[in-house]
Design an enzyme around this catalytic site. Structure first.
Site, PDB file in Angstrom:
ATOM      1  N   ASN A  13       0.911  -0.685   0.171  1.00 28.03           N
ATOM      2  CA  ASN A  13       0.349   0.013   0.093  1.00 28.03           C
ATOM      3  C   ASN A  13       1.081   1.469  -0.257  1.00 28.03           C
ATOM      4  OD1 ASN A  13      -1.839   2.411   0.427  1.00 28.03           O
ATOM      5  ND2 ASN A  13      -2.903   1.753   2.365  1.00 28.03           N
ATOM      6  N   LYS A  15       0.388   4.268  -0.004  1.00 24.50           N
ATOM      7  CA  LYS A  15      -0.717   5.394   0.024  1.00 24.50           C
ATOM      8  C   LYS A  15      -0.396   6.714  -0.511  1.00 24.50           C
ATOM      9  CE  LYS A  15       0.206   3.394   4.806  1.00 24.50           C
ATOM     10  NZ  LYS A  15       0.317   3.565   6.143  1.00 24.50           N
ATOM     11  N   HIS A  99      -9.676   1.348   5.129  1.00 24.07           N
ATOM     12  CA  HIS A  99      -8.288   1.902   5.219  1.00 24.07           C
ATOM     13  C   HIS A  99      -8.696   2.097   7.003  1.00 24.07           C
ATOM     14  CE1 HIS A  99      -4.280   3.028   5.750  1.00 24.07           C
ATOM     15  NE2 HIS A  99      -4.013   1.670   5.501  1.00 24.07           N
ATOM     16  N   GLU A 101      -6.761   4.790   7.782  1.00 21.20           N
ATOM     17  CA  GLU A 101      -6.282   6.237   7.817  1.00 21.20           C
ATOM     18  C   GLU A 101      -7.676   7.156   7.409  1.00 21.20           C
ATOM     19  OE1 GLU A 101      -3.144   5.876   5.226  1.00 21.20           O
ATOM     20  OE2 GLU A 101      -2.006   4.930   7.691  1.00 21.20           O
ATOM     21  N   GLU A 171      -5.461  -4.906  10.514  1.00 19.07           N
ATOM     22  CA  GLU A 171      -4.626  -3.608  11.118  1.00 19.07           C
ATOM     23  C   GLU A 171      -4.644  -3.009  12.540  1.00 19.07           C
ATOM     24  OE1 GLU A 171      -2.418  -3.167   7.441  1.00 19.07           O
ATOM     25  OE2 GLU A 171      -4.257  -1.717   6.941  1.00 19.07           O
ATOM     26  N   GLY A 177       2.084   2.033  11.075  1.00 22.04           N
ATOM     27  CA  GLY A 177       2.944   2.912  10.581  1.00 22.04           C
ATOM     28  C   GLY A 177       3.827   4.249  11.961  1.00 22.04           C
ATOM     29  N   SER A 216       3.376  -1.741  10.596  1.00 19.57           N
ATOM     30  CA  SER A 216       4.708  -1.946  10.476  1.00 19.57           C
ATOM     31  C   SER A 216       5.031  -3.029  10.221  1.00 19.57           C
ATOM     32  CB  SER A 216       5.245  -0.971  11.997  1.00 19.57           C
ATOM     33  OG  SER A 216       4.685  -0.661  12.792  1.00 19.57           O
TER      34      SER A 216
HETATM   35  P1  PGA Z   1       2.812   0.300   7.803  1.00 22.13           P
HETATM   36  O1  PGA Z   1       1.184   0.344   7.165  1.00 22.13           O
HETATM   37  O2  PGA Z   1       3.315  -0.556   7.217  1.00 22.13           O
HETATM   38  O3  PGA Z   1       3.364   1.690   7.182  1.00 22.13           O
HETATM   39  O4  PGA Z   1       2.227   0.302   8.978  1.00 22.13           O
HETATM   40  C1  PGA Z   1       0.274  -0.095   6.983  1.00 22.13           C
HETATM   41  C2  PGA Z   1      -1.013   0.267   6.338  1.00 22.13           C
HETATM   42  O5  PGA Z   1      -0.913   0.692   6.495  1.00 22.13           O
HETATM   43  O6  PGA Z   1      -1.581  -0.905   5.471  1.00 22.13           O
END
Ligand code: PGA
Length: 260
Positions: A13, A15, A99, A101, A171, A177, A216
């Site tokens: 992803n 982003k 997601h 976010e 997640e 992140g 992460s």
């Molecule tokens: P990350 O993000 O691996 O940077 O923690 C995962 C995600 O948001 O799908």
């Protein structure tokens, strides 16, 4: 994953990152590294403007294209939105829905996420339903209840079998992140809960549904996570922007095929 015939899936992803130049550099390094990996399915979800260019890069390789979001509507006066049929038209196989976010920064609630899941299915895409709890919810002991409610909203709209034709990505919000990944035991406990809940609705759907872990995941922790019995691969944010790291993560998801 041991003993199951679910093909592992690793999704990158990106982003809201990248440019034409950096995407080309990333793909030029990544593709030869992952080309030999045939027991893991790999997908990349770039930002909307780069879907077509990335699709061209993926033309001759066994890597799927995914989008990060879609509209719940199919067409019409929705300025700035992108429909599932447009994504399908651009050769997307997957689309992320819900997601954290999107839930946190764009106020998408469970009902809206369920409508997007249904719109993805309707367009012939494989929706990837992201679920997970915040740190406060975990500390209050609400993890299972939150995740179950997020699943239930989709099942209410599309049914258990349709949910299971998609993919689920667990997640935990506190791990996204932040560099603070769930331990393999913490992740497996929630994945087991998700699979048991699916099984309580439909055992066959539960056995076939891929449940990814995200939050992460890095080159050095992927294998410990992916060898848990109910973890079928990963949804990778930050580490998917680095070709070598992402390839190592994809390699960690490889499995010997299970004989029938
Ligand atoms: P990350 O993000 O691996 O940077 O923690 C995962 C995600 O948001 O799908």
């Amino acid at each position: 994953m041991t003993g199951s015939n679910r093909k592992p899936l690793v999704m990158g992803n990106w982003k809201m990152n990248g440019s034409s130049a950096t995407n080309a550099a990333l793909l030029r390094t990544l593709l030869p590294l992952v080309a030999p990996l045939d027991t893991v399915e790999i997908a990349i979800c770039p930002p909307f403007p780069y879907l077509t260019t990335v699709a061209d890069w993926l033309d001759d390789v066994a890597i799927s294209l995914g989008a990060q979001n879609l509209s719940a509507e199919s067409s019409g006066a929705h300025t700035g939105e992108v429909s599932g049929s447009m994504l399908h038209d651009l050769c997307c196989r997957f689309v992320l829905v819900g997601h954290s976010e999107r839930r946190a920064l764009h106020a998408e609630d469970d009902e809206q996420v369920a409508k997007k899941f249904a719109a993805g299915l309707q367009a012939g895409l494989v929706p990837v339903l992201c679920v997970g709890e915040t740190l406060e919810q975990r500390q209050r002991g609400e993890t299972q209840a939150i995740v179950t409610a997020q699943l239930q909203a989709v099942v209410k709209l599309v049914g258990i079998q349709n949910l299971a034709t998609g993919v689920i990505a667990y997640e935990p919000v506190w791990a996204i992140g932040t560099g603070e990944t769930a331990t393999p035991d913490q992740a497996q406990a929630v994945h087991r809960h998700i699979r048991q809940w699916l099984a309580s609705q439909d055992p066959a759907a539960a056995a076939g549904c891929r449940i990814l872990y995200g939050g992460s995941v890095k080159a050095d922790n992927a294998e410990a996570l992916f060898t848990q019995p109910d973890i079928d691969g990963g949804l990778i944010g930050g580490a998917s922007l680095d070709a070598t790291s992402f390839a190592t993560i994809c390699r960690a998801a490889q499995r010997e095929p299970v004989c029938p």
